[in-house]
Design an enzyme around this catalytic site. Structure first.
Site, short mmCIF file in Angstrom:
data_model
loop_
_atom_site.label_atom_id
_atom_site.label_comp_id
_atom_site.label_asym_id
_atom_site.label_seq_id
_atom_site.Cartn_x
_atom_site.Cartn_y
_atom_site.Cartn_z
N GLY A 29 0.64 -1.27 -0.07
CA GLY A 29 0.18 -0.01 -0.04
C GLY A 29 0.79 1.30 -0.11
O GLY A 29 1.92 1.29 0.01
N ARG A 88 -2.34 8.84 3.66
CA ARG A 88 -2.23 9.82 4.79
C ARG A 88 -1.21 10.15 5.29
O ARG A 88 -0.99 11.06 6.17
CB ARG A 88 -3.39 9.06 5.84
CG ARG A 88 -4.68 9.31 5.27
CD ARG A 88 -5.67 8.53 6.30
NE ARG A 88 -5.66 7.15 6.05
CZ ARG A 88 -6.19 6.33 6.74
NH1 ARG A 88 -6.61 6.51 8.13
NH2 ARG A 88 -6.07 4.97 6.67
N THR A 118 -5.97 -7.43 0.25
CA THR A 118 -4.65 -8.23 1.25
C THR A 118 -4.72 -9.64 0.92
O THR A 118 -3.73 -10.32 0.67
CB THR A 118 -5.21 -8.18 2.74
OG1 THR A 118 -6.51 -8.48 2.94
CG2 THR A 118 -4.81 -6.68 3.34
N GLY A 128 3.19 -4.77 7.44
CA GLY A 128 4.32 -3.57 7.16
C GLY A 128 4.17 -2.44 8.10
O GLY A 128 5.21 -1.97 8.46
N ASN A 178 -1.19 4.92 10.20
CA ASN A 178 -1.69 5.43 8.83
C ASN A 178 -1.17 6.91 8.52
O ASN A 178 -1.36 7.50 7.65
CB ASN A 178 -2.98 5.46 8.87
CG ASN A 178 -3.64 4.02 8.79
OD1 ASN A 178 -3.33 3.29 8.09
ND2 ASN A 178 -4.31 3.65 10.04
N ALA A 230 45.05 24.58 25.92
CA ALA A 230 43.95 25.20 25.38
C ALA A 230 44.08 25.85 23.95
O ALA A 230 45.32 26.25 23.77
CB ALA A 230 43.42 26.34 26.26
N ALA A 251 53.98 27.85 24.34
CA ALA A 251 52.79 28.40 23.82
C ALA A 251 53.10 29.12 22.61
O ALA A 251 53.90 29.97 22.55
CB ALA A 251 52.03 29.25 24.91
N ARG A 299 58.04 31.02 17.71
CA ARG A 299 57.41 32.15 17.54
C ARG A 299 58.33 33.53 17.66
O ARG A 299 59.59 33.39 17.91
CB ARG A 299 56.50 32.43 18.98
CG ARG A 299 57.22 32.46 20.26
CD ARG A 299 56.00 32.36 21.34
NE ARG A 299 56.75 32.39 22.43
CZ ARG A 299 56.35 31.72 23.57
NH1 ARG A 299 55.38 31.01 23.57
NH2 ARG A 299 57.09 31.99 24.79
#
Ligand code: UD1
Ligand code: CA
Length: 457
Positions: A11, A15, A79, A101, A225, A378, A421, A438
């Site tokens: 089917g 709906r 069916t 189903g 449905n 961090a 760092a 750095r």
């Protein structure tokens, strides 16, 4: 007696107001049909046949990988007509268990009862007592109580309409009788459909016995449905999962606010706060705590670990006494040893994190092999991708990475190294040394900020 399971799923489900056939709409993350197939399979049938029609291609695609014989019913004439299409695919002599189903909550135990209580019946129907019987086929019994027919809503007399025992749509037909009964179906009824339910009257008239077994829990035969009914079934499913967990000793802060969309295995004294979603296969060891709003998928979490709120985890293996989150994103291939700490706004992917290592704040760790007792400062980022290829980063035991460092892979930071760092590390850093990259800090005396230019006339 050998069993064939036939699932009716041709089917459209108008709906649902959807371009997808109803049976592939999802309940707890899996197509409705897959829930039905799973329950049917628990009875160890030698075949599972699914009748498809509307959206047949989509149903096949959604069920890929399942051992299913698909039978196409090109026109949905009822069916009974659906089962007629299967007769040549059913192993001759097998009993036939017909499932629907769009009735996904049916439990294997209930189906087993149906099979066990059939006695010598040619047809055994799973009936139930709905709160509102409108729309269902009624179980009509003769004076002596034996089932004589199933009468569809549109064909009922006033007397029959008041019958409270209804057909769930699930029934078992004796292997020796199935072909003859199903071939004898006709469509002279209010809807001009071939009703499978007419096998009951056919069998009864031929003097065969017919049995109806009442399904105690009407929720199990809830059909879907529309989206409202799907939501109702989803709620029932959620309650079932929550109850099963509590029976195993899990403390749920609110059993109405947990979604299990797969299989979850739990140890003792597990606690789960509200709004958590578990998908696929998840294992939680003893004393694991899951904070609010976590989504955990295909992962295992070792005993004593604490997952703090808002953590997302996918395809990860987490050791014992690990702390993760809040707000952590643990992506596929993360493998954490015991005693690891992963803090807020940390993302990990395809990485091993060794015992006792800490990544406490705002970091990305991908394609990394990290030893034990490492401390990641961090804002540390592993640059694992050059835009084309991905490369590995190796961080050995005891390393300390200063905050806001970029590790440009491929790169190795050797044992007990310290990285200053704010460094951008592009080549290997030796063991037991401080490496940093750095610019030296300078101060320019007498410098002043530029002034805004005024327009001269
Ligand atoms: C059916 C039963 C009714 C029962 C109810 C329970 C019949 C005639 N009636 O009614 O007694 O109370 O279920 O919910 O069986 N399907 C096909 N091919 C078709 C027609 C249907 O595969 O040609 C499938 C549908 O996709 C669905 C199932 O069969 O999954 C049931 O069909 P549906 O039309 O919903 O039957 P009902 O009228 O609800
Ligand atoms: Ca129906």
């Amino acid at each position: 007696m050998s069993l064939s399971v036939v699932i009716l799923a041709a089917g459209q489900g108008t709906r649902m107001m959807s371009s997808r056939p109803k049976v592939i709409h999802e309940l707890a993350g899996k197509p409705l049909l897959q829930h039905v197939v799973a329950s049917g399979r628990e009875l160890k049938p030698d075949q599972v046949i699914v009748v498809i029609g509307h959206g047949a291609g989509q149903v096949r695609a959604a069920m890929q990988g399942e051992a299913i014989t698909f039978v196409e019913q090109t026109e949905q004439l009822g069916t009974g007509h659906a089962l007629q299409q299967c007769l040549d695919s059913i192993t001759p002599g097998n009993d036939v268990l017909v499932l629907v189903g769009d009735v996904p909550l049916i439990r294997a135990d209930t189906l087993r009862q149906l099979v066990e209580q059939r006695g010598d019946a040619a047809v055994t129907v799973l009936s139930f007592l709905p709160t509102n019987n409108f729309g269902y086929g009624r179980i009509a019994r003769a004076g002596n109580g034996t089932v004589r027919a199933i009468v569809e809503q549109k064909d009922t007399t006033a007397d029959e309409a008041s019958i409270t025992e209804c057909n769930s749509g699930i029934l078992l037909i004796d292997g020796a009788r199935v072909r003859e009964l199903v071939m004898a179906l006709e469509n002279n009824n209010a809807q001009q459909e071939y009703y499978l339910t007419d096998v009951v009257a056919l069998a009864a008239t031929a003097g065969d016995s017919v049995n109806a077994v009442v399904c105690e829990d009407a929720d199990e035969v809830n059909g879907i449905n529309n989206q409202q009914q799907l939501a109702v079934v989803e709620t029932i499913y959620r309650q079932r999962c929550a109850n099963a967990l509590m029976v195993q000793g899990v403390k749920l802060f609110d059993p109405a606010r947990i979604d299990v969309r797969g299989d979850i295995t739990v140890g003792r004294d597990v606690q789960i706060d509200i709004n958590c979603v578990f998908e696929g296969d998840v294992t939680l060891g003893d004393n694991v705590r899951i904070g609010a709003n976590c989504v955990i998928r295909n992962s295992s979490i070792g005993a004593g670990s604490n997952i703090l709120p808002m953590t997302s985890m996918d395809d990860a293996i987490i050791g014992r006494n690990v702390s993760i989150g809040p707000f952590a994103r643990i992506r596929p291939g993360t493998d954490c040893a015991d005693d690891v700490k992963i803090g807020n706004f940390v993302e990990t992917k395809k990485s091993h994190i060794g015992q006792g290592s800490k990544i406490s704040h705002l970091s990305y760790i991908g394609d990394t092999e990290m030893g034990s007792a490492v401390n990641i400062g961090a804002g540390t980022i592993v640059c694992n991708y050059d835009g084309v290829n991905k490369f590995k980063t190796i961080i050995e035991d005891g390393v300390f990475i200063g905050s806001d460092t970029q590790l440009v892979a491929p790169v190795r930071v050797a044992r007990n190294a310290t990285i200053g760092a704010g460094s951008t590390i592009t080549s290997d850093a030796p063991a037991d040394s401080l490496t940093l990259s750095r610019a030296r800090q300078v101060t320019i005396d007498g410098w002043s900020r530029p002034l805004k230019k005024t327009e001269e006339t």
